[in-house]
Design a protein around this motif. Structure first.
Motif, mmCIF file in Angstrom:
data_model
loop_
_atom_site.group_PDB
_atom_site.id
_atom_site.type_symbol
_atom_site.label_atom_id
_atom_site.label_comp_id
_atom_site.label_asym_id
_atom_site.label_seq_id
_atom_site.Cartn_x
_atom_site.Cartn_y
_atom_site.Cartn_z
ATOM 1 N N ARG A 15 48.262 -14.050 -4.085
ATOM 2 C CA ARG A 15 47.528 -13.656 -5.346
ATOM 3 C C ARG A 15 48.890 -12.367 -5.561
ATOM 4 O O ARG A 15 49.371 -11.702 -6.426
ATOM 5 C CB ARG A 15 46.514 -12.834 -5.038
ATOM 6 N N LEU A 16 49.254 -12.248 -3.840
ATOM 7 C CA LEU A 16 50.111 -11.041 -3.518
ATOM 8 C C LEU A 16 52.163 -11.791 -3.592
ATOM 9 O O LEU A 16 52.473 -11.034 -4.581
ATOM 10 C CB LEU A 16 50.164 -10.215 -2.364
ATOM 11 N N GLN A 17 52.103 -12.537 -3.544
ATOM 12 C CA GLN A 17 52.943 -13.942 -3.643
ATOM 13 C C GLN A 17 53.207 -13.962 -5.222
ATOM 14 O O GLN A 17 53.817 -13.570 -5.904
ATOM 15 C CB GLN A 17 53.000 -15.424 -3.707
ATOM 16 N N LEU A 18 51.900 -14.371 -6.615
ATOM 17 C CA LEU A 18 52.702 -14.524 -7.622
ATOM 18 C C LEU A 18 52.672 -13.301 -7.726
ATOM 19 O O LEU A 18 53.778 -12.982 -9.034
ATOM 20 C CB LEU A 18 50.767 -14.607 -7.956
ATOM 21 N N LEU A 19 52.253 -11.278 -7.733
ATOM 22 C CA LEU A 19 52.690 -10.736 -8.151
ATOM 23 C C LEU A 19 54.220 -10.989 -8.201
ATOM 24 O O LEU A 19 54.496 -9.991 -8.913
ATOM 25 C CB LEU A 19 51.745 -9.719 -7.846
ATOM 26 N N LEU A 20 54.322 -10.440 -6.531
ATOM 27 C CA LEU A 20 55.974 -10.610 -6.271
ATOM 28 C C LEU A 20 56.804 -11.093 -6.763
ATOM 29 O O LEU A 20 58.374 -11.195 -7.692
ATOM 30 C CB LEU A 20 56.011 -10.269 -4.961
ATOM 31 N N LEU A 21 56.531 -12.638 -7.761
ATOM 32 C CA LEU A 21 56.939 -13.472 -8.094
ATOM 33 C C LEU A 21 57.205 -13.142 -9.428
ATOM 34 O O LEU A 21 58.131 -13.715 -10.440
ATOM 35 C CB LEU A 21 56.633 -14.670 -7.440
ATOM 36 N N ALA A 22 56.047 -12.424 -10.301
ATOM 37 C CA ALA A 22 55.862 -12.027 -11.513
ATOM 38 C C ALA A 22 56.956 -11.050 -12.066
ATOM 39 O O ALA A 22 57.405 -11.120 -12.738
ATOM 40 C CB ALA A 22 54.727 -11.709 -12.218
#
Length: 210
Positions: free
Chosen positions: A101-108
């Motif tokens: 979820r943290l990766q998804l936020l940063l990638l978004a």
């Protein structure tokens, strides 16, 4: 090489890519030892990037006169250009992604920001509708690395939905489930329906219409 777009069939190139992959991938899984599956996925991810880079450099060097003069379009439709997309899907089906979820936020945040910035630097404009990843991708070798970023972003998104129940309360809604059932047919037929609708409306267009 000559290429002509079709109002009915051009978009089906992606189905051809999928079929070629599905013929090859099971054979690789059968031949590669079980303990090497992770390495196979990571290798395929890297090869997708390397293939796009190689094709781009060959086109830009004008090494073969019979090639089309549109490297971005060639990269977009050639089968091995999308090895990493399929390999990411295979990878997340078997292996974990740390802190998804943290990766998804940063990638978004990072992926659209990089796309818009490189669009502005190369074209002097910002294509907000595509978040900087219009097809075919151009500028700063985006046709090489842009697919990798987008593939990883959506791999993490799918992983979050499948493994952490991210957005499942929304995606389980009746409307979205129904759209999911008919989405494949919509994709296959939408170009033809649009072309027929345009032809019909033009045929019966009133003389005083603009």
């Amino acid at each position: 090489t000559f290429f002509e777009r079709s109002r009915f069939f051009t978009h089906l190139w992606s189905l051809s890519v999928e079929e070629q992959f599905y013929l090859l991938w099971p054979l690789l899984i059968f031949l590669v030892p079980r303990g090497k599956f992770k390495q196979l996925c990571l290798t395929a991810i890297g090869l997708g990037f390397i293939f796009r880079l190689g094709i781009t450099l060959i086109y830009r060097a004008e090494a073969f006169s019979f090639l089309l003069n549109d490297p971005q379009q060639a990269v977009n439709v050639l089968p091995f250009s999308h090895l990493d997309a399929f390999a990411f899907g295979a990878y997340i089906s078997r292996f974990e992604i740390p802190r998804p979820r943290l990766q998804l936020l940063l990638l978004a945040i990072f992926v659209p920001a990089l796309g818009l910035l490189t669009d502005f630097l190369s074209k002097g404009v910002v294509v907000a509708s595509s978040l900087g990843y219009d097809l075919p991708m151009t500028g700063f070798y985006k046709e090489v690395w842009g697919y990798t970023l987008l593939n990883y972003l959506f791999a993490v998104l799918i992983y979050c939905v499948a493994r952490t129940d991210f957005l499942t309360s929304i995606l389980d809604g009746a409307l979205l489930r129904y759209l999911g059932k008919i989405s494949y047919g919509l994709y296959v037929y939408h170009y033809g329906i649009i072309a027929l609708a345009v032809a019909i409306f033009r045929e019966y267009e009133l003389p005083y219409s603009v």
